[in-house]
Design a protein around this motif. Sequence first.
Motif, PDB file in Angstrom:
ATOM      1  N   ARG A   1      35.006  68.178 -99.187  1.00  0.00           N
ATOM      2  CA  ARG A   1      35.004  68.395-100.355  1.00  0.00           C
ATOM      3  C   ARG A   1      35.899  69.256-100.735  1.00  0.00           C
ATOM      4  N   TRP A   2      37.033  69.382-100.211  1.00  0.00           N
ATOM      5  CA  TRP A   2      38.043  70.298-100.726  1.00  0.00           C
ATOM      6  C   TRP A   2      39.073  68.813-101.788  1.00  0.00           C
ATOM      7  N   VAL A   3      38.970  68.087-101.023  1.00  0.00           N
ATOM      8  CA  VAL A   3      39.520  66.654-101.496  1.00  0.00           C
ATOM      9  C   VAL A   3      39.165  66.336-102.962  1.00  0.00           C
ATOM     10  N   VAL A   4      37.515  66.730-102.493  1.00  0.00           N
ATOM     11  CA  VAL A   4      37.460  65.497-102.944  1.00  0.00           C
ATOM     12  C   VAL A   4      36.604  66.361-104.123  1.00  0.00           C
ATOM     13  N   MET A   5      36.857  67.486-104.346  1.00  0.00           N
ATOM     14  CA  MET A   5      36.696  68.431-105.637  1.00  0.00           C
ATOM     15  C   MET A   5      37.301  69.473-105.735  1.00  0.00           C
ATOM     16  N   GLY A   6      38.543  69.440-105.241  1.00  0.00           N
ATOM     17  CA  GLY A   6      39.419  70.436-105.528  1.00  0.00           C
ATOM     18  C   GLY A   6      39.400  72.116-104.997  1.00  0.00           C
ATOM     19  N   ARG A   7      37.911  72.229-104.040  1.00  0.00           N
ATOM     20  CA  ARG A   7      37.988  73.297-103.407  1.00  0.00           C
ATOM     21  C   ARG A   7      36.707  73.329-102.365  1.00  0.00           C
ATOM     22  N   ALA A   8      36.460  73.744-101.531  1.00  0.00           N
ATOM     23  CA  ALA A   8      35.684  73.654-100.494  1.00  0.00           C
ATOM     24  C   ALA A   8      34.409  73.744-101.144  1.00  0.00           C
ATOM     25  N   GLY A   9      34.350  75.102-101.539  1.00  0.00           N
ATOM     26  CA  GLY A   9      33.087  76.161-101.993  1.00  0.00           C
ATOM     27  C   GLY A   9      31.660  76.440-100.880  1.00  0.00           C
ATOM     28  N   GLU A  10      31.179  77.051-101.038  1.00  0.00           N
ATOM     29  CA  GLU A  10      30.331  77.997-100.489  1.00  0.00           C
ATOM     30  C   GLU A  10      29.220  76.440-100.191  1.00  0.00           C
ATOM     31  N   THR A  11      28.457  76.592 -98.931  1.00  0.00           N
ATOM     32  CA  THR A  11      27.364  75.716 -98.648  1.00  0.00           C
ATOM     33  C   THR A  11      26.315  77.181 -97.851  1.00  0.00           C
ATOM     34  N   GLU A  12      25.130  76.869 -97.978  1.00  0.00           N
ATOM     35  CA  GLU A  12      23.851  77.471 -97.178  1.00  0.00           C
ATOM     36  C   GLU A  12      22.516  75.867 -96.410  1.00  0.00           C
ATOM     37  N   PRO A  13      22.862  76.505 -95.917  1.00  0.00           N
ATOM     38  CA  PRO A  13      22.506  75.354 -95.034  1.00  0.00           C
ATOM     39  C   PRO A  13      20.563  74.783 -96.050  1.00  0.00           C
ATOM     40  N   ALA A  14      19.961  74.030 -95.910  1.00  0.00           N
ATOM     41  CA  ALA A  14      18.994  73.746 -96.684  1.00  0.00           C
ATOM     42  C   ALA A  14      18.603  72.344 -95.444  1.00  0.00           C
ATOM     43  N   SER A  15      17.205  72.084 -95.617  1.00  0.00           N
ATOM     44  CA  SER A  15      16.107  70.504 -95.158  1.00  0.00           C
ATOM     45  C   SER A  15      15.642  70.315 -96.465  1.00  0.00           C
ATOM     46  N   LEU A  16      15.557  69.112 -95.763  1.00  0.00           N
ATOM     47  CA  LEU A  16      14.848  68.075 -96.493  1.00  0.00           C
ATOM     48  C   LEU A  16      13.235  66.838 -96.239  1.00  0.00           C
ATOM     49  N   GLU A  17      12.244  67.631 -95.737  1.00  0.00           N
ATOM     50  CA  GLU A  17      11.190  67.275 -94.848  1.00  0.00           C
ATOM     51  C   GLU A  17      10.973  65.932 -95.539  1.00  0.00           C
ATOM     52  N   GLY A  18      10.273  65.197 -95.012  1.00  0.00           N
ATOM     53  CA  GLY A  18       9.897  63.659 -94.920  1.00  0.00           C
ATOM     54  C   GLY A  18      10.851  62.572 -94.847  1.00  0.00           C
ATOM     55  N   PHE A  19      12.336  63.112 -94.209  1.00  0.00           N
ATOM     56  CA  PHE A  19      12.662  61.756 -94.139  1.00  0.00           C
ATOM     57  C   PHE A  19      13.802  61.879 -93.131  1.00  0.00           C
ATOM     58  N   ARG A  20      14.819  60.811 -92.660  1.00  0.00           N
ATOM     59  CA  ARG A  20      15.500  60.786 -91.701  1.00  0.00           C
ATOM     60  C   ARG A  20      16.885  60.131 -91.933  1.00  0.00           C
ATOM     61  N   ARG A  21      17.965  60.716 -91.374  1.00  0.00           N
ATOM     62  CA  ARG A  21      18.787  59.947 -91.395  1.00  0.00           C
ATOM     63  C   ARG A  21      18.834  58.771 -91.362  1.00  0.00           C
ATOM     64  N   ASP A  22      19.711  57.799 -91.926  1.00  0.00           N
ATOM     65  CA  ASP A  22      19.173  55.841 -91.580  1.00  0.00           C
ATOM     66  C   ASP A  22      21.354  55.499 -92.488  1.00  0.00           C
ATOM     67  N   GLY A  23      21.769  55.899 -91.759  1.00  0.00           N
ATOM     68  CA  GLY A  23      22.682  55.625 -91.913  1.00  0.00           C
ATOM     69  C   GLY A  23      24.463  56.272 -92.705  1.00  0.00           C
ATOM     70  N   LEU A  24      24.290  55.583 -94.024  1.00  0.00           N
ATOM     71  CA  LEU A  24      24.418  55.961 -94.895  1.00  0.00           C
ATOM     72  C   LEU A  24      23.667  56.732 -95.495  1.00  0.00           C
ATOM     73  N   ASP A  25      22.349  56.563 -95.562  1.00  0.00           N
ATOM     74  CA  ASP A  25      21.024  56.890 -96.634  1.00  0.00           C
ATOM     75  C   ASP A  25      20.422  57.687 -95.898  1.00  0.00           C
ATOM     76  N   LEU A  26      19.274  58.273 -96.467  1.00  0.00           N
ATOM     77  CA  LEU A  26      18.143  58.685 -96.176  1.00  0.00           C
ATOM     78  C   LEU A  26      16.612  57.402 -96.389  1.00  0.00           C
ATOM     79  N   ALA A  27      16.412  57.708 -95.201  1.00  0.00           N
ATOM     80  CA  ALA A  27      14.832  56.873 -95.066  1.00  0.00           C
ATOM     81  C   ALA A  27      13.622  57.620 -95.199  1.00  0.00           C
ATOM     82  N   GLU A  28      12.619  57.221 -95.822  1.00  0.00           N
ATOM     83  CA  GLU A  28      11.644  58.155 -95.647  1.00  0.00           C
ATOM     84  C   GLU A  28      10.874  58.208 -94.463  1.00  0.00           C
ATOM     85  N   ALA A  29       9.786  58.788 -93.849  1.00  0.00           N
ATOM     86  CA  ALA A  29       9.870  59.347 -92.425  1.00  0.00           C
ATOM     87  C   ALA A  29       8.610  60.846 -92.595  1.00  0.00           C
ATOM     88  N   PRO A  30       7.735  60.588 -92.814  1.00  0.00           N
ATOM     89  CA  PRO A  30       7.245  61.160 -92.771  1.00  0.00           C
ATOM     90  C   PRO A  30       6.802  62.210 -91.543  1.00  0.00           C
TER      91      PRO A  30
END
Length: 149
Positions: A59-88
């Motif tokens: 993030r620092w290289v891309v945006m110029g700062r690392a920035g503060e983050t907070e944990p979060a979840s996205l329901e109904g999906f799973r990681r699929d390589g470089l993407d997300l796939a719907e997964a109830p």
Amino acid sequence: MHRRYLVITALVVMLAVLGWLWLTMLSPFTYERPDHLPDIEEGEHAVFVYGTLRLAPIRWVVMGRAGETEPASLEGFRRDGLDLAEAPGERVEGEVIVVDAGELQRLDRYERLGIRYERVPMRLEDGRMVWVYRRLSELQRPAIDGATI
């Protein structure tokens, strides 16, 4: 003499990595925002990151700062390589970062918005609306000299 060789080799490798990072993430030569994409609205934007952008140094290289983050979840999906796939019944763990319009533009550049990814609004498990980068399908990717990217 051996120590000098190691130092020179380390410097060459470091310069090569920095050059690659600049070329792929910041260079004006490797990405031109497609004309069909809407302008970025001024103000703050919440972005859900679930891959390399979870790493503060990236993030620092891309945006110029690392920035503060907070944990979060996205329901109904799973990681699929470089993407997300719907997964109830499943969820993707990630982080939310709040960025300004200029930083969002730099994130779009990193993700090659309109070429490799699209940025779509999605609702997180906690109800917040955020931007999420989703991989474009082969059919959505622009063709260059008859081949898709």
